[in-house]
Design an enzyme around this catalytic site. Structure first.
Site, PDB file in Angstrom:
ATOM      1  N   GLY A  12      28.959  41.053  45.210  1.00  0.00           N
ATOM      2  CA  GLY A  12      29.561  42.059  44.333  1.00  0.00           C
ATOM      3  C   GLY A  12      29.004  43.448  44.599  1.00  0.00           C
ATOM      4  O   GLY A  12      28.041  43.625  45.351  1.00  0.00           O
ATOM      5  N   ASP A  13      29.671  44.459  44.019  1.00  0.00           N
ATOM      6  CA  ASP A  13      29.235  45.865  44.123  1.00  0.00           C
ATOM      7  C   ASP A  13      29.189  46.366  45.562  1.00  0.00           C
ATOM      8  O   ASP A  13      28.378  47.228  45.908  1.00  0.00           O
ATOM      9  CB  ASP A  13      27.854  46.066  43.469  1.00  0.00           C
ATOM     10  CG  ASP A  13      27.865  45.675  42.003  1.00  0.00           C
ATOM     11  OD1 ASP A  13      28.922  45.805  41.364  1.00  0.00           O
ATOM     12  OD2 ASP A  13      26.817  45.226  41.508  1.00  0.00           O
ATOM     13  N   LYS A  16      34.140  47.887  46.563  1.00  0.00           N
ATOM     14  CA  LYS A  16      35.564  47.502  46.555  1.00  0.00           C
ATOM     15  C   LYS A  16      36.419  48.592  45.922  1.00  0.00           C
ATOM     16  O   LYS A  16      37.505  48.910  46.401  1.00  0.00           O
ATOM     17  CB  LYS A  16      35.756  46.186  45.779  1.00  0.00           C
ATOM     18  CG  LYS A  16      35.010  45.003  46.384  1.00  0.00           C
ATOM     19  CD  LYS A  16      35.132  43.764  45.516  1.00  0.00           C
ATOM     20  CE  LYS A  16      34.420  43.868  44.203  1.00  0.00           C
ATOM     21  NZ  LYS A  16      32.959  43.947  44.276  1.00  0.00           N
ATOM     22  N   ALA A  39      33.250  43.208  35.956  1.00  0.00           N
ATOM     23  CA  ALA A  39      33.391  44.089  37.106  1.00  0.00           C
ATOM     24  C   ALA A  39      33.132  45.541  36.703  1.00  0.00           C
ATOM     25  O   ALA A  39      33.423  45.946  35.573  1.00  0.00           O
ATOM     26  CB  ALA A  39      34.803  43.968  37.678  1.00  0.00           C
ATOM     27  N   HIS A  41      33.983  48.967  38.945  1.00  0.00           N
ATOM     28  CA  HIS A  41      34.430  49.498  40.232  1.00  0.00           C
ATOM     29  C   HIS A  41      34.418  51.029  40.165  1.00  0.00           C
ATOM     30  O   HIS A  41      35.096  51.617  39.325  1.00  0.00           O
ATOM     31  CB  HIS A  41      35.829  48.967  40.563  1.00  0.00           C
ATOM     32  CG  HIS A  41      35.844  47.478  40.781  1.00  0.00           C
ATOM     33  ND1 HIS A  41      36.974  46.768  41.078  1.00  0.00           N
ATOM     34  CD2 HIS A  41      34.827  46.565  40.752  1.00  0.00           C
ATOM     35  CE1 HIS A  41      36.662  45.483  41.231  1.00  0.00           C
ATOM     36  NE2 HIS A  41      35.371  45.339  41.028  1.00  0.00           N
ATOM     37  N   ARG A 144      41.801  24.052  28.138  1.00  0.00           N
ATOM     38  CA  ARG A 144      43.165  24.123  27.574  1.00  0.00           C
ATOM     39  C   ARG A 144      43.198  24.516  26.100  1.00  0.00           C
ATOM     40  O   ARG A 144      44.095  24.131  25.369  1.00  0.00           O
ATOM     41  CB  ARG A 144      43.920  22.796  27.829  1.00  0.00           C
ATOM     42  CG  ARG A 144      44.107  22.559  29.315  1.00  0.00           C
ATOM     43  CD  ARG A 144      44.402  21.141  29.641  1.00  0.00           C
ATOM     44  NE  ARG A 144      43.248  20.290  29.383  1.00  0.00           N
ATOM     45  CZ  ARG A 144      43.171  19.027  29.741  1.00  0.00           C
ATOM     46  NH1 ARG A 144      44.169  18.459  30.359  1.00  0.00           N
ATOM     47  NH2 ARG A 144      42.097  18.323  29.464  1.00  0.00           N
ATOM     48  N   THR A 240      29.604  33.646  39.215  1.00  0.00           N
ATOM     49  CA  THR A 240      30.468  33.942  38.083  1.00  0.00           C
ATOM     50  C   THR A 240      31.412  32.748  37.895  1.00  0.00           C
ATOM     51  O   THR A 240      31.298  31.747  38.600  1.00  0.00           O
ATOM     52  CB  THR A 240      31.214  35.286  38.282  1.00  0.00           C
ATOM     53  OG1 THR A 240      31.851  35.652  37.056  1.00  0.00           O
ATOM     54  CG2 THR A 240      32.249  35.213  39.410  1.00  0.00           C
ATOM     55  N   THR A 302      26.336  47.095  33.689  1.00  0.00           N
ATOM     56  CA  THR A 302      25.220  46.904  32.746  1.00  0.00           C
ATOM     57  C   THR A 302      24.085  47.909  32.960  1.00  0.00           C
ATOM     58  O   THR A 302      23.164  47.960  32.149  1.00  0.00           O
ATOM     59  CB  THR A 302      24.638  45.481  32.908  1.00  0.00           C
ATOM     60  OG1 THR A 302      24.224  45.334  34.277  1.00  0.00           O
ATOM     61  CG2 THR A 302      25.660  44.417  32.563  1.00  0.00           C
ATOM     62  N   LEU A 333      26.720  52.955  54.851  1.00  0.00           N
ATOM     63  CA  LEU A 333      25.942  53.093  56.083  1.00  0.00           C
ATOM     64  C   LEU A 333      25.013  54.303  55.978  1.00  0.00           C
ATOM     65  O   LEU A 333      23.912  54.306  56.529  1.00  0.00           O
ATOM     66  CB  LEU A 333      26.889  53.234  57.294  1.00  0.00           C
ATOM     67  CG  LEU A 333      26.201  53.165  58.650  1.00  0.00           C
ATOM     68  CD1 LEU A 333      25.585  51.785  58.897  1.00  0.00           C
ATOM     69  CD2 LEU A 333      27.165  53.505  59.783  1.00  0.00           C
ATOM     70  N   ASP A 334      25.450  55.334  55.231  1.00  0.00           N
ATOM     71  CA  ASP A 334      24.640  56.553  55.058  1.00  0.00           C
ATOM     72  C   ASP A 334      23.270  56.249  54.448  1.00  0.00           C
ATOM     73  O   ASP A 334      22.298  56.949  54.712  1.00  0.00           O
ATOM     74  CB  ASP A 334      25.389  57.559  54.165  1.00  0.00           C
ATOM     75  CG  ASP A 334      25.810  56.946  52.834  1.00  0.00           C
ATOM     76  OD1 ASP A 334      26.543  55.941  52.854  1.00  0.00           O
ATOM     77  OD2 ASP A 334      25.378  57.453  51.776  1.00  0.00           O
TER      78      ASP A 334
END
Ligand code: GDP
Ligand code: IMO
Ligand code: MG
Length: 433
Positions: A12-13, A16, A39, A41, A144, A240, A302, A333-334
């Site tokens: 994650g993170d 995206k 999530a 983003h 259900r 998750t 969080t 990459l930086d």
């Protein structure tokens, strides 16, 4: 084939949100298919930061359709807040630009109460969930007894389902978790008050997506979390509760596999993880602190500090295989500028045995030691680079070597949080529209 899935290839993170926002330019529709407001983003456009938890990351583009599909679990209060905040900022002004599946399940107050109470009881063995009620909401879906938007819209159905759930959950909360019980009337009234606000957005998104695809519209599927947090393919039980992989996009939207042409895996040029669970290439102190500081590695949901480590090719190769990834986007990459050498984890040493595949056993995974290959670093800042040939030679070599180790083409390199801080090598939508 003109539809593209964006999938997290680590824990994650990975960035995206940034990549989805960038490719929305070439899409007509952006759809979230799993997860919920666990999530976070982040999009940075014209220097301005927006964090989205539920609404697809295409929302900053005027006129693009955003869809929350059946596989998502939705906290209605968070959704309404997010809609209001986007509107305040001049986005989503036309309500028809947001469509929500009538089959998406609701996260209810008892889901959050159960999630938080269980984590407290687990103590040191906690999963480190986001506390948003995600796991308990998916449990009810599979059991259900979940409540969907279509149920919320029918007053009697909602009342009956809520009554059943409150009775059951109160016994569990009180007897097992030693928590306070919840009041039916209070919850009922607060949801009834939201009913008409939410009604205009609810529809059969499966039919909607089908019609749009048939009409030649381009769909961008936006994954949340990452493959190594997937309930089947991740570091179980430290995962998750949803299917974060490409397969989850199919069931989470109700579309067939022939409608996804390209699967783009997003990965950082190093690795991070929030919450508990095995992380073989984790760095304790020193360089780990540098990555956390330079990469501003604090959770978008969080605010928790993210654990940092070196790029883990074992995990990313696993992600390539289980998702059918056709191209990778290498982000941040930086952040690697300034290291003399950069280790890349190419295999695990598990009690003296070399493993190149991701182990299923959490015992083995917890004892796995990273086998590193050291690559030369660079000192130059990358944040203003926009073409591959302008990257320092060592950074170019780093990208090319990761391509080789993982065995997958890198189609994009990200050198900063801004939409424009991108080196695009191949557009998965083909030519720009
Ligand atoms: P997501 O959950 O995968 O969308 O990722 P998050 O938004 O939770 O975390 C990624 C963080 O890195 C955000 O703060 C982004 O603004 C930031 N980010 C994304 N790409 C880059 C990049 O190439 N370089 C830097 N320095 N930051 C980036
Ligand atoms: P995005 O979409 C990073 C992690 C939590 C915890 C585990 C289970 O921003 O990449 P949950 O609340 O889902 O039951 O928590 O999963 N987790 C994430 N980590 N990014 C995320 O989302 C996450 N969503 C959940 O920290 O370890
Ligand atoms: Mg995030």
């Amino acid at each position: 084939m003109s539809n593209v899935a964006i999938i997290g290839a680590q824990w994650g993170d990975e960035g995206k949100g940034k990549v989805v926002d960038l490719f929305t330019e070439d899409a007509d529709v952006v759809v979230r298919f799993q997860g919920g407001n666990n999530a976070g983003h982040t999009l940075v456009v014209d220097g301005r930061k927006t964090v989205l938890h539920l609404i697809p990351s295409g929302a900053l583009h005027p006129k693009k359709l955003c869809v929350i599909a059946n596989g998502v679990v939705v906290d209605v209060a968070v959704l309404l807040e997010e809609i209001a905040s986007l509107k305040e900022n001049g986005c989503l002004l036309d309500d028809s630009l947001l469509r929500i599946s009538e089959q998406a399940h609701l996260i209810m107050p008892y889901h959050k109460a159960i999630d938080l109470a269980r984590e407290r009881l687990r103590g040191k063995g906690k999963i480190g969930t986001t506390g948003r009620g995600i796991g308990p909401a998916y449990e009810d879906k599979v059991a259900r007894i979940g409540i969907r938007f279509v149920d919320l819209l029918e007053e009697e159905t909602f009342e009956a389902k809520l009554r059943y759930n409150i009775e059951e959950k109160n016994i569990y909360l009180k007897a097992i978790l030693k928590e306070k019980t919840l009041d039916f009337a209070e919850i009922h009234d607060s949801y009834a008050a939201c009913r008409e606000k939410i009604r205009p957005y609810i529809t059969d998104t499966g039919v909607l997506l089908h019609d749009l695809i048939r009409a030649g519209k381009r769909v961008l599927f936006e994954g949340a979390q990452g493959t190594l947090l997937d309930v089947d393919h991740g570091t179980y039980p430290y995962v998750t509760s949803s299917s974060t992989v490409t397969g989850g996009a199919l069931s989470g939207c109700g579309v067939g596999p022939q409608h996804i042409g390209e699967v783009i895996g997003i990965c950082k040029a190093y690795a991070t993880r929030v919450g508990s669970g095995p992380f073989p290439s984790e760095i304790f102190g020193g360089d780990g602190e540098t990555l956390k500081r330079e990469g501003v590695e604090f959770g978008a949901t969080t605010g928790r500090p993210r654990r940092c480590g070196w790029f883990d090719a074992v995990g990313v190769r696993h992600a390539v295989r289980v998702n059918g990834i056709t191209g990778l986007a290498l982000t941040k990459l930086d952040v690697l500028s300034g290291f003399k050498t950069i280790p890349v984890c190419v295999a695990y040493d598990c009690d003296g045995q070399t493993r190149e595949e991701f182990p299923a056993s959490s015992r083995v995974m917890e004892r796995a030691k990273p086998a590193f290959e050291e690559l030369p670093g660079w000192n130059e800042s990358l944040t203003d680079v926009r073409s591959f040939r302008d990257l320092p030679r060592a950074a170019q070599r780093y990208v090319r070597r990761i391509e080789e180790i993982v065995g997958t083409e890198i189609i994009l390199v990200s050198v900063g949080p801004g939409r424009e801080q991108t080196v695009l090598l191949r557009n998965p939508f083909g030519d720009r529209k």
